[in-house]
Each structure stands twice: as C-alpha cells, then as structure tokens.
Scaffold this active site. Structure first.
Site, PDB file in Angstrom:
ATOM      1  N   ILE A  16       0.829  -1.211   0.000  1.00 58.90           N
ATOM      2  CA  ILE A  16       0.000   0.000   0.000  1.00 58.90           C
ATOM      3  C   ILE A  16       0.865   1.263   0.000  1.00 58.90           C
ATOM      4  O   ILE A  16       0.482   2.283  -0.589  1.00 58.90           O
ATOM      5  CB  ILE A  16      -1.013   0.010   1.176  1.00 58.90           C
ATOM      6  CG1 ILE A  16      -2.127   1.020   0.920  1.00 58.90           C
ATOM      7  CG2 ILE A  16      -0.343   0.267   2.519  1.00 58.90           C
ATOM      8  CD1 ILE A  16      -2.917   0.775  -0.345  1.00 58.90           C
ATOM      9  N   SER A  38      11.710   0.376   7.091  1.00 64.12           N
ATOM     10  CA  SER A  38      10.981  -0.859   6.825  1.00 64.12           C
ATOM     11  C   SER A  38      11.962  -1.995   7.047  1.00 64.12           C
ATOM     12  O   SER A  38      13.172  -1.791   6.997  1.00 64.12           O
ATOM     13  CB  SER A  38      10.462  -0.858   5.382  1.00 64.12           C
ATOM     14  OG  SER A  38       9.395  -1.773   5.239  1.00 64.12           O
ATOM     15  N   LYS A  92      -5.338   2.036   7.753  1.00 64.70           N
ATOM     16  CA  LYS A  92      -6.420   1.286   8.395  1.00 64.70           C
ATOM     17  C   LYS A  92      -5.980  -0.164   8.552  1.00 64.70           C
ATOM     18  O   LYS A  92      -5.189  -0.622   7.724  1.00 64.70           O
ATOM     19  CB  LYS A  92      -7.712   1.393   7.591  1.00 64.70           C
ATOM     20  CG  LYS A  92      -7.637   0.760   6.174  1.00 64.70           C
ATOM     21  CD  LYS A  92      -8.038  -0.656   6.134  1.00 64.70           C
ATOM     22  CE  LYS A  92      -7.416  -1.550   5.268  1.00 64.70           C
ATOM     23  NZ  LYS A  92      -7.664  -2.891   5.095  1.00 64.70           N
ATOM     24  N   ASP A 170      -9.522  -7.805   7.359  1.00 60.89           N
ATOM     25  CA  ASP A 170      -8.562  -6.842   6.777  1.00 60.89           C
ATOM     26  C   ASP A 170      -9.207  -6.155   5.578  1.00 60.89           C
ATOM     27  O   ASP A 170      -9.295  -4.918   5.559  1.00 60.89           O
ATOM     28  CB  ASP A 170      -7.241  -7.509   6.396  1.00 60.89           C
ATOM     29  CG  ASP A 170      -6.313  -6.526   5.704  1.00 60.89           C
ATOM     30  OD1 ASP A 170      -5.650  -5.742   6.402  1.00 60.89           O
ATOM     31  OD2 ASP A 170      -6.285  -6.495   4.448  1.00 60.89           O
TER      32      ASP A 170
HETATM   33  P1  NAP Z   1       2.676  -5.481   3.136  1.00 60.86           P
HETATM   34  O1  NAP Z   1       2.788  -5.460   1.632  1.00 60.86           O
HETATM   35  O2  NAP Z   1       2.975  -6.735   3.861  1.00 60.86           O
HETATM   36  O3  NAP Z   1       3.572  -4.284   3.661  1.00 60.86           O
HETATM   37  C1  NAP Z   1       3.821  -4.046   5.023  1.00 60.86           C
HETATM   38  C2  NAP Z   1       5.249  -3.531   5.147  1.00 60.86           C
HETATM   39  O4  NAP Z   1       5.523  -3.212   6.497  1.00 60.86           O
HETATM   40  C3  NAP Z   1       6.294  -4.536   4.688  1.00 60.86           C
HETATM   41  O5  NAP Z   1       7.203  -3.880   3.832  1.00 60.86           O
HETATM   42  C4  NAP Z   1       6.972  -4.946   6.006  1.00 60.86           C
HETATM   43  O6  NAP Z   1       8.332  -5.268   5.820  1.00 60.86           O
HETATM   44  C5  NAP Z   1       6.841  -3.689   6.817  1.00 60.86           C
HETATM   45  N1  NAP Z   1       6.929  -3.901   8.242  1.00 60.86           N
HETATM   46  C6  NAP Z   1       6.358  -4.887   8.985  1.00 60.86           C
HETATM   47  N2  NAP Z   1       6.636  -4.703  10.290  1.00 60.86           N
HETATM   48  C7  NAP Z   1       7.402  -3.582  10.368  1.00 60.86           C
HETATM   49  C8  NAP Z   1       8.004  -2.896  11.441  1.00 60.86           C
HETATM   50  N3  NAP Z   1       7.873  -3.300  12.707  1.00 60.86           N
HETATM   51  N4  NAP Z   1       8.719  -1.770  11.153  1.00 60.86           N
HETATM   52  C9  NAP Z   1       8.862  -1.353   9.881  1.00 60.86           C
HETATM   53  N5  NAP Z   1       8.310  -1.979   8.814  1.00 60.86           N
HETATM   54  C10 NAP Z   1       7.585  -3.077   9.061  1.00 60.86           C
HETATM   55  O7  NAP Z   1       1.197  -5.051   3.569  1.00 60.86           O
HETATM   56  P2  NAP Z   1       0.213  -4.038   2.831  1.00 60.86           P
HETATM   57  O8  NAP Z   1      -0.672  -4.812   1.918  1.00 60.86           O
HETATM   58  O9  NAP Z   1       0.937  -2.862   2.306  1.00 60.86           O
HETATM   59  O10 NAP Z   1      -0.715  -3.648   4.081  1.00 60.86           O
HETATM   60  C11 NAP Z   1      -0.242  -2.825   5.118  1.00 60.86           C
HETATM   61  C12 NAP Z   1      -1.431  -2.133   5.767  1.00 60.86           C
HETATM   62  O11 NAP Z   1      -2.094  -1.364   4.747  1.00 60.86           O
HETATM   63  C13 NAP Z   1      -2.477  -3.106   6.326  1.00 60.86           C
HETATM   64  O12 NAP Z   1      -2.996  -2.602   7.526  1.00 60.86           O
HETATM   65  C14 NAP Z   1      -3.556  -3.130   5.261  1.00 60.86           C
HETATM   66  O13 NAP Z   1      -4.845  -3.361   5.821  1.00 60.86           O
HETATM   67  C15 NAP Z   1      -3.464  -1.710   4.719  1.00 60.86           C
HETATM   68  N6  NAP Z   1      -3.955  -1.574   3.345  1.00 60.86           N
HETATM   69  C16 NAP Z   1      -3.551  -2.446   2.370  1.00 60.86           C
HETATM   70  C17 NAP Z   1      -4.080  -2.343   1.091  1.00 60.86           C
HETATM   71  C18 NAP Z   1      -3.655  -3.276  -0.031  1.00 60.86           C
HETATM   72  O14 NAP Z   1      -4.233  -3.184  -1.131  1.00 60.86           O
HETATM   73  N7  NAP Z   1      -2.655  -4.127   0.140  1.00 60.86           N
HETATM   74  C19 NAP Z   1      -5.005  -1.346   0.788  1.00 60.86           C
HETATM   75  C20 NAP Z   1      -5.329  -0.437   1.788  1.00 60.86           C
HETATM   76  C21 NAP Z   1      -4.806  -0.563   3.060  1.00 60.86           C
HETATM   77  P3  NAP Z   1       8.806  -6.737   5.266  1.00 60.86           P
HETATM   78  O15 NAP Z   1       7.842  -7.154   4.207  1.00 60.86           O
HETATM   79  O16 NAP Z   1      10.140  -6.474   4.760  1.00 60.86           O
HETATM   80  O17 NAP Z   1       8.728  -7.640   6.449  1.00 60.86           O
END
Ligand code: NAP
Length: 310
Positions: A16, A38, A92, A170
């Site tokens: 995101i 990150s 969120k 989620d």
């Molecule tokens: P994601 O692709 O797994 O990205 C999360 C990122 O956070 C990863 O790069 C991860 O690093 C990093 N991370 C995890 N723990 C951390 C920490 N303690 N300190 C620093 N970085 C950390 O997940 P995402 O899909 O972007 O979703 C993240 C949030 O956005 C969720 O709450 C989701 O509900 C929301 N969201 C997602 C979407 C969507 O379409 N995907 C849309 C709207 C909102 P590593 O991967 O290197 O471990």
C-alpha cells in the site's frame, strides 16, 4: 507566504505504501517524504532505516510519521512517533485493539499532536453521494458482500492470518468503514459466525448481522477464500429504490441509474486532510469500524475449517 512544508517519514514500505502513499505524497505540495523505515526494502533515492527507532534517531528533522505496516505493530510504532513529538497518520485499521486506539487518542491529545485514523474506502466520491442520498431516506434491508481471493490480493501475507492481522476483516473493515460513514443511524452487532482455519488465528470467512437504530437489517457475507467473481458490494434498500455501492465503494447506482462521478482521489484526499488536521491542531480518531470487528470477535461463534496455506 505559503504554509510550512511537512517533513514526513514513512514506515512499512510494502504494497500500500508503494501503490498509494508514495504517489499521493509526491502529488501533495505540503509534504516532503524525507526518509523511510521498513524491515527490508526502501525507496530509491531516499535515506532508509531498518526500523522506526533508527529513523527517529537519524536527525531528519521530521514533523510527521505515516505508518503503513501491518496493524499488529502499529500502536507501538505510533507511540514511538508521538513520544518523539511527531504527528501520526495511521493506515487502516488504526491498531490491533480498541484499547490501543484509545490510548493513542489520549496520548496525542496530551502531547498536542495530530492523530489521524485513516479509512481510505470512505474517501470515494460515490461514498459521499451515497451518504447524502441516504441521509433523508427511510432505510430497509442492507446487504454487504465482500468476497475475494486472498491468494490473488494478499499473496504470502501470513501476518494477515496471525493474531492482530484481522483475517477476512482486513479487507472487510473497508466495507464497515463505508457502512459507518453512510448510514444515518447507530449500528450495533447482533450476531456473527467466524470460520477459522485450523492452522491460523484469524477467520477467513464471516457472516455478521447488525442492527441499524435497533432494527436487525444489515447482513454481511465476508469471505477471503472466494475464487469466483470477486465482489465488494453494498446494497441498501429504501422506499425510493435500491442504492448499490459497487467495486469497493467506487461505483454508485440508485434505482438502476449509475451516477457519473469524477475519478477517485482516495489517498490524495487523505493527505489533504492530514495537512488540514496538522494546520488546525486537531486529530481525527474514529474507531467505529474497528468496534464492529472487535464485537464480532467477542460475540461470534467460531467454526473451525480446513487448514489454509497460500
Ligand atoms: P505489506 O505489503 O505486507 O507491507 C507491510 C510492510 O511493512 C512490509 O514492507 C513490512 O516489511 C513492513 N513492516 C512490517 N513490520 C514492520 C516494522 N515493525 N517496522 C517497519 N516496517 C515493518 O502489507 P500491505 O498490503 O501494504 O498492508 C499494510 C497495511 O495497509 C495493512 O494494515 C492493510 O490493511 C493496509 N492496506 C492495504 C491495502 C492493499 O491493497 N494491500 C489497501 C489499503 C490498506 P517486510 O515485508 O520487509 O517484512
């Protein structure tokens, strides 16, 4: 003289952050994205740190932090940012538990900092128009169908099925964020069924019944194991016809007529609001969608289902 620019640090460079936050920040004159933190990846051309602590210690002279990590770690990171005197924008859901949001609200108010619990799905023009139309109408049955394939939309995201990852909620909390925005009355959970794989902590299917001003009229069919037609639809019956918010709240049809709407600017709108909150010294903290999820987890009947692997 223009308003001061807001120096921003972004934490959690994942899907995101790359798809939405970084382009929206780049398109907003008020923000300078100064550095990221990150676990692994950074952003080309920007200083990168392995965690928020080292980002905060690096002397970037930040004003604000945006947290795009999975929700389980969000509250702890938000406290670190508030303790450092920075405004905080939360993706969120704002935290993994209601009491964590309350503590953050309290801490931001005490420190005089802006805290923003963002709900991107509420920012579509179709949601604004649906809210305005429903405000004056007698409402009948409401049906939510939020059915998608987790292997397609969240491949390999094991965090989503671990404690604090929300599972089916989620994506489905986006529907609840829209519902709580457009319905004029008070929503309360009446019943829930939660289908949890034997090897995971969070439900992957759920059914919920909610009441609206006491009438149990809202039925939710939520599924992230769905392999057929992917569906993110909300239907609201009224005496003046059926209102349908389709495609995740992006398409609005009323009594069979599709309303023409300008292209969506969900994340640009979120950053405009964050700047306004900072300028006016206010916070925006709305945990209603999270409350409904927490209630489903408290009141719902758990049904074990087959183990799940990506
Ligand atoms: P994601 O692709 O797994 O990205 C999360 C990122 O956070 C990863 O790069 C991860 O690093 C990093 N991370 C995890 N723990 C951390 C920490 N303690 N300190 C620093 N970085 C950390 O997940 P995402 O899909 O972007 O979703 C993240 C949030 O956005 C969720 O709450 C989701 O509900 C929301 N969201 C997602 C979407 C969507 O379409 N995907 C849309 C709207 C909102 P590593 O991967 O290197 O471990």
């Amino acid at each position: 003289m223009g308003k001061a620019r807001i120096r921003l640090g972004l934490v959690g460079v994942g899907k995101i952050a790359r798809d939405q936050h970084i382009p929206a920040i780049g398109g907003n004159q008020r923000f300078d994205l100064v550095a990221t933190a990150s676990k692994h990846d950074g952003v080309d051309g920007l200083p990168h740190h392995p965690d928020l602590r080292s980002l905060l210690d690096a002397g970037h002279e930040l004003d604000a932090i945006v947290l795009c990590t999975p929700p389980a770690v969000r509250s702890e990171l938000a406290h670190q940012a508030l303790d450092a005197g920075l405004h905080v924008f939360l993706e969120k859901p704002p935290a993994a538990a209601l009491s964590q949001v309350e503590r953050l609200r309290h801490e931001a108010a005490r420190a005089g900092l802006s805290l923003f619990t963002s709900w991107h799905s509420r920012e579509s023009l179709a949601v604004d128009a649906a809210k305005a139309w429903l405000a004056q109408r007698q409402i009948g049955a409401v049906r939510i169908a939020w059915r998608e394939n987790v292997r397609e939309w969240h491949p390999g995201q094991d965090w989503l099925l671990a404690a604090g990852g929300f599972g089916v909620f989620d994506p489905a909390i986006n529907a609840l964020s829209i519902l709580t925005a457009i319905m004029p009355g008070v929503l309360a959970l009446e019943a829930a069924d939660l289908h949890v794989p034997a090897n995971r902590a969070m439900p992957m299917r759920a059914a919920m019944t909610l009441s609206h001003d006491g009438a149990p009229i809202v039925h939710c069919d939520l599924d992230i194991l769905h392999e057929g037609h992917q569906q993110w639809d909300i239907e609201v019956e009224s005496v003046d016809g059926l209102l349908t918010l389709g495609a995740g709240g992006h398409v609005l049809t009323i009594a069979g007529d599709a309303l023409p709407l300008a292209p969506n600017r969900e994340y640009p709108r979120l950053y405009e609001r964050f700047a306004t909150l900072i300028d006016s010294g206010r916070s925006e903290v709305d945990a209603r969608p999270l409350t409904l999820v927490a209630d489903a987890m408290m009141l719902g009947t758990v049904h074990p289902i087959a183990p799940f692997e990506f």
